[in-house]
Design a protein around this motif. Structure first.
Motif, PDB file in Angstrom:
ATOM      1  N   GLY A  59       0.809  -1.227   0.000  1.00 19.67           N
ATOM      2  CA  GLY A  59       0.000   0.000   0.000  1.00 19.67           C
ATOM      3  C   GLY A  59       0.832   1.261   0.000  1.00 19.67           C
ATOM      4  N   GLY A  60       2.138   1.114  -0.237  1.00 18.78           N
ATOM      5  CA  GLY A  60       3.019   2.279  -0.327  1.00 18.78           C
ATOM      6  C   GLY A  60       3.086   2.772  -1.766  1.00 18.78           C
ATOM      7  N   TYR A  61       4.225   3.353  -2.132  1.00 14.71           N
ATOM      8  CA  TYR A  61       4.272   4.046  -3.412  1.00 14.71           C
ATOM      9  C   TYR A  61       5.686   4.046  -3.960  1.00 14.71           C
ATOM     10  CZ  TYR A  61       2.496   7.726  -6.572  1.00 14.71           C
ATOM     11  OH  TYR A  61       2.072   8.445  -7.643  1.00 14.71           O
ATOM     12  N   VAL A  62       5.818   3.952  -5.276  1.00 11.18           N
ATOM     13  CA  VAL A  62       7.120   4.063  -5.943  1.00 11.18           C
ATOM     14  C   VAL A  62       6.990   5.162  -6.978  1.00 11.18           C
ATOM     15  CG1 VAL A  62       8.893   2.847  -7.251  1.00 11.18           C
ATOM     16  CG2 VAL A  62       7.367   1.545  -5.754  1.00 11.18           C
ATOM     17  N   SER A  63       7.877   6.139  -6.949  1.00 12.71           N
ATOM     18  CA  SER A  63       7.737   7.207  -7.945  1.00 12.71           C
ATOM     19  C   SER A  63       8.975   8.081  -8.048  1.00 12.71           C
ATOM     20  CB  SER A  63       6.521   8.067  -7.625  1.00 12.71           C
ATOM     21  OG  SER A  63       6.150   8.811  -8.774  1.00 12.71           O
ATOM     22  N   ASP A  64       8.808   9.229  -8.721  1.00  6.14           N
ATOM     23  CA  ASP A  64       9.905  10.193  -8.823  1.00  6.14           C
ATOM     24  C   ASP A  64       9.895  11.080  -7.575  1.00  6.14           C
ATOM     25  OD1 ASP A  64       7.883  12.104  -9.163  1.00  6.14           O
ATOM     26  OD2 ASP A  64       8.281  12.417 -11.287  1.00  6.14           O
ATOM     27  N   SER A  65      10.852  11.981  -7.473  1.00 13.79           N
ATOM     28  CA  SER A  65      10.995  12.694  -6.205  1.00 13.79           C
ATOM     29  C   SER A  65       9.833  13.657  -5.933  1.00 13.79           C
ATOM     30  CB  SER A  65      12.358  13.382  -6.106  1.00 13.79           C
ATOM     31  OG  SER A  65      12.659  14.076  -7.259  1.00 13.79           O
ATOM     32  N   LEU A  66       9.233  14.220  -6.962  1.00  5.75           N
ATOM     33  CA  LEU A  66       8.089  15.113  -6.735  1.00  5.75           C
ATOM     34  C   LEU A  66       6.899  14.329  -6.185  1.00  5.75           C
ATOM     35  CD1 LEU A  66       6.597  17.845  -6.988  1.00  5.75           C
ATOM     36  CD2 LEU A  66       6.020  17.231  -9.323  1.00  5.75           C
ATOM     37  N   ASP A  67       6.612  13.233  -6.847  1.00  8.43           N
ATOM     38  CA  ASP A  67       5.444  12.435  -6.474  1.00  8.43           C
ATOM     39  C   ASP A  67       5.622  11.730  -5.136  1.00  8.43           C
ATOM     40  OD1 ASP A  67       3.193  12.569  -7.890  1.00  8.43           O
ATOM     41  OD2 ASP A  67       3.432  10.648  -8.914  1.00  8.43           O
ATOM     42  N   MET A  68       6.865  11.389  -4.791  1.00 10.32           N
ATOM     43  CA  MET A  68       7.125  10.799  -3.471  1.00 10.32           C
ATOM     44  C   MET A  68       6.728  11.803  -2.391  1.00 10.32           C
ATOM     45  SD  MET A  68      10.893   9.103  -4.031  1.00 10.32           S
ATOM     46  CE  MET A  68      11.192   8.559  -2.348  1.00 10.32           C
ATOM     47  N   ALA A  69       7.132  13.069  -2.613  1.00  9.77           N
ATOM     48  CA  ALA A  69       6.815  14.123  -1.637  1.00  9.77           C
ATOM     49  C   ALA A  69       5.302  14.289  -1.532  1.00  9.77           C
ATOM     50  CB  ALA A  69       7.474  15.437  -2.058  1.00  9.77           C
ATOM     51  N   ARG A  70       4.652  14.302  -2.679  1.00  9.20           N
ATOM     52  CA  ARG A  70       3.202  14.514  -2.705  1.00  9.20           C
ATOM     53  C   ARG A  70       2.475  13.358  -2.009  1.00  9.20           C
ATOM     54  NH1 ARG A  70       1.769  16.659  -8.325  1.00  9.20           N
ATOM     55  NH2 ARG A  70       2.560  14.666  -8.965  1.00  9.20           N
ATOM     56  N   PHE A  71       2.883  12.133  -2.324  1.00 10.22           N
ATOM     57  CA  PHE A  71       2.216  10.962  -1.750  1.00 10.22           C
ATOM     58  C   PHE A  71       2.382  10.930  -0.229  1.00 10.22           C
ATOM     59  CE2 PHE A  71       2.250   6.603  -0.202  1.00 10.22           C
ATOM     60  CZ  PHE A  71       1.077   6.089  -0.719  1.00 10.22           C
ATOM     61  N   GLY A  72       3.618  11.129   0.234  1.00  9.15           N
ATOM     62  CA  GLY A  72       3.894  11.086   1.676  1.00  9.15           C
ATOM     63  C   GLY A  72       3.081  12.140   2.420  1.00  9.15           C
ATOM     64  N   HIS A  73       2.930  13.300   1.775  1.00  7.72           N
ATOM     65  CA  HIS A  73       2.211  14.414   2.380  1.00  7.72           C
ATOM     66  C   HIS A  73       0.721  14.093   2.516  1.00  7.72           C
ATOM     67  CE1 HIS A  73       1.718  18.407   3.732  1.00  7.72           C
ATOM     68  NE2 HIS A  73       1.205  18.912   2.638  1.00  7.72           N
ATOM     69  N   GLU A  74       0.190  13.391   1.535  1.00  4.88           N
ATOM     70  CA  GLU A  74      -1.257  13.154   1.528  1.00  4.88           C
ATOM     71  C   GLU A  74      -1.653  11.875   2.262  1.00  4.88           C
ATOM     72  OE1 GLU A  74      -2.189  13.375  -2.633  1.00  4.88           O
ATOM     73  OE2 GLU A  74      -1.860  15.557  -2.673  1.00  4.88           O
ATOM     74  N   HIS A  75      -0.677  10.975   2.530  1.00  5.97           N
ATOM     75  CA  HIS A  75      -1.011   9.681   3.127  1.00  5.97           C
ATOM     76  C   HIS A  75      -1.252   9.826   4.636  1.00  5.97           C
ATOM     77  CE1 HIS A  75      -0.806   5.443   4.165  1.00  5.97           C
ATOM     78  NE2 HIS A  75      -1.037   5.202   2.886  1.00  5.97           N
ATOM     79  N   PRO A  76      -2.266   9.121   5.176  1.00  5.11           N
ATOM     80  CA  PRO A  76      -2.575   9.295   6.606  1.00  5.11           C
ATOM     81  C   PRO A  76      -1.633   8.570   7.582  1.00  5.11           C
ATOM     82  CG  PRO A  76      -4.108   7.748   5.586  1.00  5.11           C
ATOM     83  CD  PRO A  76      -3.266   8.304   4.478  1.00  5.11           C
ATOM     84  N   ALA A  77      -0.712   7.720   7.109  1.00  3.08           N
ATOM     85  CA  ALA A  77       0.158   6.967   8.033  1.00  3.08           C
ATOM     86  C   ALA A  77       0.941   7.920   8.935  1.00  3.08           C
ATOM     87  CB  ALA A  77       1.125   6.098   7.239  1.00  3.08           C
ATOM     88  N   THR A  78       1.208   7.502  10.171  1.00  2.00           N
ATOM     89  CA  THR A  78       1.944   8.371  11.099  1.00  2.00           C
ATOM     90  C   THR A  78       3.459   8.226  10.944  1.00  2.00           C
ATOM     91  OG1 THR A  78       1.710   6.647  12.771  1.00  2.00           O
ATOM     92  CG2 THR A  78       0.121   8.446  12.852  1.00  2.00           C
ATOM     93  N   THR A  79       3.897   7.161  10.272  1.00  2.00           N
ATOM     94  CA  THR A  79       5.335   7.002   9.973  1.00  2.00           C
ATOM     95  C   THR A  79       5.527   6.863   8.464  1.00  2.00           C
ATOM     96  OG1 THR A  79       5.869   5.955  12.086  1.00  2.00           O
ATOM     97  CG2 THR A  79       7.351   5.493  10.266  1.00  2.00           C
ATOM     98  N   LEU A  80       6.457   7.649   7.932  1.00  2.00           N
ATOM     99  CA  LEU A  80       6.836   7.499   6.516  1.00  2.00           C
ATOM    100  C   LEU A  80       8.217   6.851   6.490  1.00  2.00           C
ATOM    101  CD1 LEU A  80       5.968  11.086   5.158  1.00  2.00           C
ATOM    102  CD2 LEU A  80       4.535   9.034   5.082  1.00  2.00           C
ATOM    103  N   VAL A  81       8.341   5.758   5.763  1.00  2.00           N
ATOM    104  CA  VAL A  81       9.666   5.158   5.576  1.00  2.00           C
ATOM    105  C   VAL A  81      10.081   5.497   4.144  1.00  2.00           C
ATOM    106  CG1 VAL A  81      11.062   3.075   5.701  1.00  2.00           C
ATOM    107  CG2 VAL A  81       9.022   3.284   7.116  1.00  2.00           C
ATOM    108  N   VAL A  82      11.136   6.276   4.021  1.00  2.00           N
ATOM    109  CA  VAL A  82      11.537   6.767   2.705  1.00  2.00           C
ATOM    110  C   VAL A  82      12.764   5.987   2.233  1.00  2.00           C
ATOM    111  CG1 VAL A  82      12.289   8.788   1.394  1.00  2.00           C
ATOM    112  CG2 VAL A  82      10.585   9.041   3.224  1.00  2.00           C
ATOM    113  N   ALA A  83      12.588   5.227   1.168  1.00  2.00           N
ATOM    114  CA  ALA A  83      13.708   4.485   0.576  1.00  2.00           C
ATOM    115  C   ALA A  83      14.210   5.294  -0.606  1.00  2.00           C
ATOM    116  CB  ALA A  83      13.259   3.092   0.141  1.00  2.00           C
TER     117      ALA A  83
END
Ligand code: 13P
Ligand code: SF4
Length: 352
Positions: free
Chosen positions: A69-93
């Motif tokens: 249920g996570g996301y794979v993308s470019d750096s813009l979309d990673m920022a956008r997805f993390g910002h909009e996702h309700p999870a309390t922890t973001l693990v950024v690979a």
């Protein structure tokens, strides 16, 4: 007009080669791998965490992000997805600036990274004190920085951009007769300047991975595959970009791989991207653009050594221990948020 400042050069012998990094990564049998993937999914769920991965990280992390249920993308979309996702922890690979961007945008969330050693030569080559001195020389310029920079550099900027939005932002500034100070990637800056005709001063940084693509080798390869389309990331040298049919961010290149009629595609970016390209355009043939010059060897061989430091083993470790949390000093974060949020708002307006 182009002004030039010499950046701090990172001695190449201080950067590990990708082969050296990969040699330190553990290898799992198929059963071990399956068990580790299942365990990582359980940990993500237990920790209310979501995995946001860049296209350049290993296939297993991309697969884990997609299956959990996570996301794979470019750096813009990673920022956008993390910002909009309700999870309390973001693990950024990915690399450090991606984790920092997530923290800048989401101070209330815990941001973890599989490793804190994953740098970026563009970020390393643009130290904040030298960058500030550069900006002081051009008080009448709009400061536009690539997302591949530290939070301190973003804090000094008027705009943060990624490769998928940079052209549009600079064109927008040109429409207002603004002059642009661009940092840190000289090739991307030069490309934007050529396409838009904008009045720009350029910081002279570069990506050690894309810098290795070679004009002569690529020309030769094109002559051997005359029906292939050539896809190139704009962090590559100008003469390599000039041979491309499509120039753009990682997402642009992936979409081109799917949409172009060509059955063969020569790809000038990090080879981590092949996982997604093969998924989205099955049946097509992907060929790596050459990196080694005649008689020379490559250090990255088209795979970022810092991206390669992210693996299933260290992802599991940070979920188990809570290690490798990203922190950004609040005063810097608030300033960096202005220029970063501006990019997200601008990107949203473009799609409305
Ligand atoms: P993208 O924004 O295109 O994903 O690029 C990030 C990067 O680091 C490329 O080297
Ligand atoms: Fe930085 Fe280049 Fe690695 Fe991207 S590929 S993270 S620009 S060093």
């Amino acid at each position: 007009m182009t002004a030039i400042l010499n950046p701090k050069i990172i001695p190449l012998n201080e950067v590990p080669t990708t082969a050296e990094v990969c040699a330190t990564q553990p290898h799992y049998s198929a059963t071990e791998h399956q068990d580790r993937m299942a365990y990582a999914k359980r940990l993500l769920k237990q920790q209310d965490a979501v995995l946001v991965a860049h296209y350049y990280v290993s296939e297993d992390l991309q697969q884990l992000a997609e299956e959990s249920g996570g996301y794979v993308s470019d750096s813009l979309d990673m920022a956008r997805f993390g910002h909009e996702h309700p999870a309390t922890t973001l693990v950024v690979a990915g690399v450090r600036f991606m984790g920092e961007t997530a923290k800048i945008l989401n101070p209330e969330k815990r941001v973890l990274m599989p490793t804190l050693q994953a740098e970026c030569s563009l970020d390393l080559g643009c130290p904040a004190d030298e960058f500030n001195a550069f900006c002081d020389q051009y008080p009448d310029h709009e400061i536009v920085v690539y997302s591949n920079t530290s939070a301190e550099v973003k804090a000094r900027a008027d705009w943060v951009v990624t490769s998928s939005i940079a052209l549009k932002v600079v064109s927008h500034l040109m429409d207002q007769d603004k002059k642009v100070l661009w940092a840190p990637d000289k090739h991307l800056g030069r490309y934007i300047q050529r396409v838009t005709g904008a009045d720009m001063v350029l910081w002279q940084g570069s990506c050690i991975v894309h810098d290795e693509f070679k004009f002569r080798g690529l020309k030769q390869l094109i002559s051997m595959h005359p029906d292939a389309a050539v896809l190139v990331h704009p962090e590559s040298p100008e003469e390599v970009i000039e041979l491309a049919d499509v120039v753009g961010s990682t997402t642009t290149l992936i979409n081109a791989a799917r949409d172009l009629p060509n059955k063969e595609l020569i790809v000038g970016t990090d080879k981590g991207i092949f996982y997604k390209m093969q998924q989205i355009a099955p049946g097509k043939t992907f060929i790596e653009a050459p990196t080694g010059g005649e008689g020379a060897t490559c250090r990255s061989c088209a795979h970022c050594p810092w991206m390669a430091m992210n693996g299933l083993h260290n992802l599991i470790q940070v979920l188990e221990t809570g290690e490798n949390e990203i922190h950004v000093e609040e005063a810097i974060r608030i300033k960096a948020l202005r220029s970063t949020q501006r990019m997200l708002d601008f990107a949203r307006q473009q799609t409305e």
